[in-house]
Motif scaffolding. Structure first.
Motif, short mmCIF file in Angstrom:
data_model
loop_
_atom_site.label_atom_id
_atom_site.label_comp_id
_atom_site.label_asym_id
_atom_site.label_seq_id
_atom_site.Cartn_x
_atom_site.Cartn_y
_atom_site.Cartn_z
N ALA A 13 84.39 -29.67 19.75
CA ALA A 13 83.24 -29.07 20.43
C ALA A 13 82.01 -29.23 19.56
N PRO A 14 80.85 -29.47 20.15
CA PRO A 14 79.61 -29.45 19.37
C PRO A 14 79.48 -28.11 18.65
N ALA A 15 78.98 -28.14 17.44
CA ALA A 15 78.93 -26.94 16.61
C ALA A 15 78.17 -25.79 17.27
N ASP A 16 77.21 -26.13 18.14
CA ASP A 16 76.41 -25.06 18.76
C ASP A 16 77.17 -24.29 19.85
N ARG A 17 78.42 -24.71 20.17
CA ARG A 17 79.20 -23.99 21.18
C ARG A 17 79.98 -22.82 20.56
N GLY A 18 80.02 -22.77 19.25
CA GLY A 18 80.66 -21.64 18.59
C GLY A 18 82.17 -21.60 18.73
N ILE A 19 82.79 -22.75 18.80
CA ILE A 19 84.26 -22.81 18.92
C ILE A 19 84.84 -23.18 17.56
N LEU A 27 80.47 -31.61 14.82
CA LEU A 27 81.57 -31.13 15.64
C LEU A 27 82.37 -30.06 14.91
N ASP A 28 82.86 -29.09 15.67
CA ASP A 28 83.94 -28.24 15.21
C ASP A 28 85.22 -28.87 15.74
N MET A 29 86.12 -29.26 14.83
CA MET A 29 87.35 -29.98 15.20
C MET A 29 88.56 -29.13 14.87
N LEU A 30 89.35 -28.84 15.89
CA LEU A 30 90.58 -28.07 15.74
C LEU A 30 91.76 -29.03 15.92
N TYR A 31 92.30 -29.52 14.79
CA TYR A 31 93.42 -30.45 14.85
C TYR A 31 94.69 -29.72 15.29
N LEU A 32 95.48 -30.35 16.15
CA LEU A 32 96.72 -29.74 16.62
C LEU A 32 97.66 -29.44 15.46
N VAL A 89 79.29 -33.39 27.18
CA VAL A 89 78.90 -32.22 26.38
C VAL A 89 77.39 -32.08 26.31
N GLU A 90 76.68 -33.18 26.26
CA GLU A 90 75.22 -33.10 26.17
C GLU A 90 74.61 -32.57 27.47
N ARG A 91 75.24 -32.88 28.61
CA ARG A 91 74.76 -32.36 29.89
C ARG A 91 75.15 -30.91 30.10
N GLY A 121 85.58 -38.81 17.16
CA GLY A 121 85.03 -38.01 16.06
C GLY A 121 84.14 -38.83 15.14
N VAL A 122 84.58 -40.04 14.86
CA VAL A 122 83.76 -40.93 14.02
C VAL A 122 82.47 -41.29 14.74
#
Length: 337
Positions: free
Chosen positions: A128-134, A211-216, A185-187, A201-202
């Motif tokens: 998720a983009p960092a501004d989504r707070g996830i 990005l906030d990345m939550l790896y499984l 995500v931008e829309r 991600g790259v």
């Protein structure tokens, strides 16, 4: 994206792929119309459009590793019929798939077998983009997830949220289909999606998108499964094991070369598929090359524990009608000794 394996029996295979039949050992025309004397034609179907998951194949082709093994290899796009279906039916000799797809196929008596892990550990997760707070699965509540409509998606999200006493019913899910992640995500259409960091991600890094990345794999060992993998079918294993050994010897060389020479391997992929974004390919290859083998003793090796762990998780979450016979789903016998 992932195909519904239940549609397998309804697949009508296109005549353009009829020449991929593995029983044909005659010389065939090359791209310039000349016959490839003495080389056995074989085919491999990709799981998606060409990317750095596939680099070792293009390296093996360009560097002559296939030819050294007596093979003339054609790399095919999946089309409407996915790689699993084409390989299971014998319309292609090999394919790129993933452990989750093979697990579903095997319990439906579809005779495909994994013969090599392209990447040793699961590099996917929710981004998720960092501004989504996830920043944790609990933060999925009240957010919109963009997926492709597979039951495994909600099961994975639910299992992660349960660890934090969060409620999956508070997540809105929309089917993105083939929509571009960044556009979505931008829309503001979605807040997060399931991505492979080595590509999407790259690309986010290149776009300066944080990005906030939550790896499984950070949340469950059972979700550290093999994706992607190389597959063939049981008939090919029974009737033509030497070709499989030759193919995997060359493919192993290709991925080992990409591990040791990521920059040149990227150039080979770009040359083979010039429509790709060269900057993205180079950055992705630099990130992914160390992940191909990672902590394994050799490229491609698979462990029964990994197969049993993920199949058990799928069964526990109602994604399988019966338990998997993991021993029959994969083999290491065709990797170079």
């Amino acid at each position: 994206m992932k195909k519904n394996l239940l549609a397998f029996l309804a697949v009508v295979f296109i005549t353009a792929l009829a020449g991929c039949n593995s029983d044909n050992e005659d010389a065939k025309p090359s791209e310039n119309g000349e016959e490839t004397e003495g080389l056995k034609p074989v085919s491999i179907v990709l799981d998606w459009t060409p990317n750095t998951n596939h680099t070792g194949l293009y390296v093996a082709q360009k560097q002559g590793f296939f030819e050294e093994q007596g093979l003339d290899v054609e790399i095919l796009m999946p089309g409407e019929a996915g790689a699993d279906q084409l390989v299971a039916s014998g319309q292609a000799d090999f394919g790129i798939s993933a452990q989750e797809s093979i697990t579903e196929a095997r319990v439906q008596d579809i005779p495909i077998v994994s013969i090599g892990a392209v990447i040793q550990h699961n590099t996917s997760g929710f981004a998720a983009p960092a501004d989504r707070g996830i920043q944790s699965p609990a933060d999925f509540e009240g957010k919109t997830y963009g997926g492709w409509g597979a039951p495994v998606e909600e099961a994975v999200i639910d299992s992660l949220m349960n660890q934090e006493d969060a409620d999956v019913s508070k997540v809105e899910t929309i089917n993105m289909g083939n929509s571009d992640y960044f556009t979505a995500v931008e829309r503001g259409d979605i807040d997060f999606a399931w991505i492979y960091y080595g590509w999407t991600g790259v690309e986010a890094e290149l776009r300066d998108m944080e990005l906030d990345m939550l790896y499984l794999t950070d949340y469950s060992k059972k979700l550290d499964y093999y994706t992607p993998v190389i597959i063939t079918n049981e008939k090919k294993i029974a009737n033509d094991p030497e070709t499989i050994k030759s193919f995997m010897a060359a493919v192993s060389q290709g991925y080992e070369y990409a591990i040791d020479n990521p920059a040149h391997a990227a150039d080979i992929l770009i040359e083979a598929v010039p429509d790709l974004d060269a900057e993205l390919v180079k950055a992705s290859q630099e990130w992914l090359s160390p992940k191909y083998q990672d902590d394994a003793e050799q490229w491609g090796i698979q462990k029964q524990e990994v197969w049993e762990n993920y199949a058990g998780w799928m069964y526990e979450n109602g994604l399988l009608e019966e338990e998997l016979d993991a021993e029959k789903a994969f083999t290491n016998e065709f990797l170079p000794q």
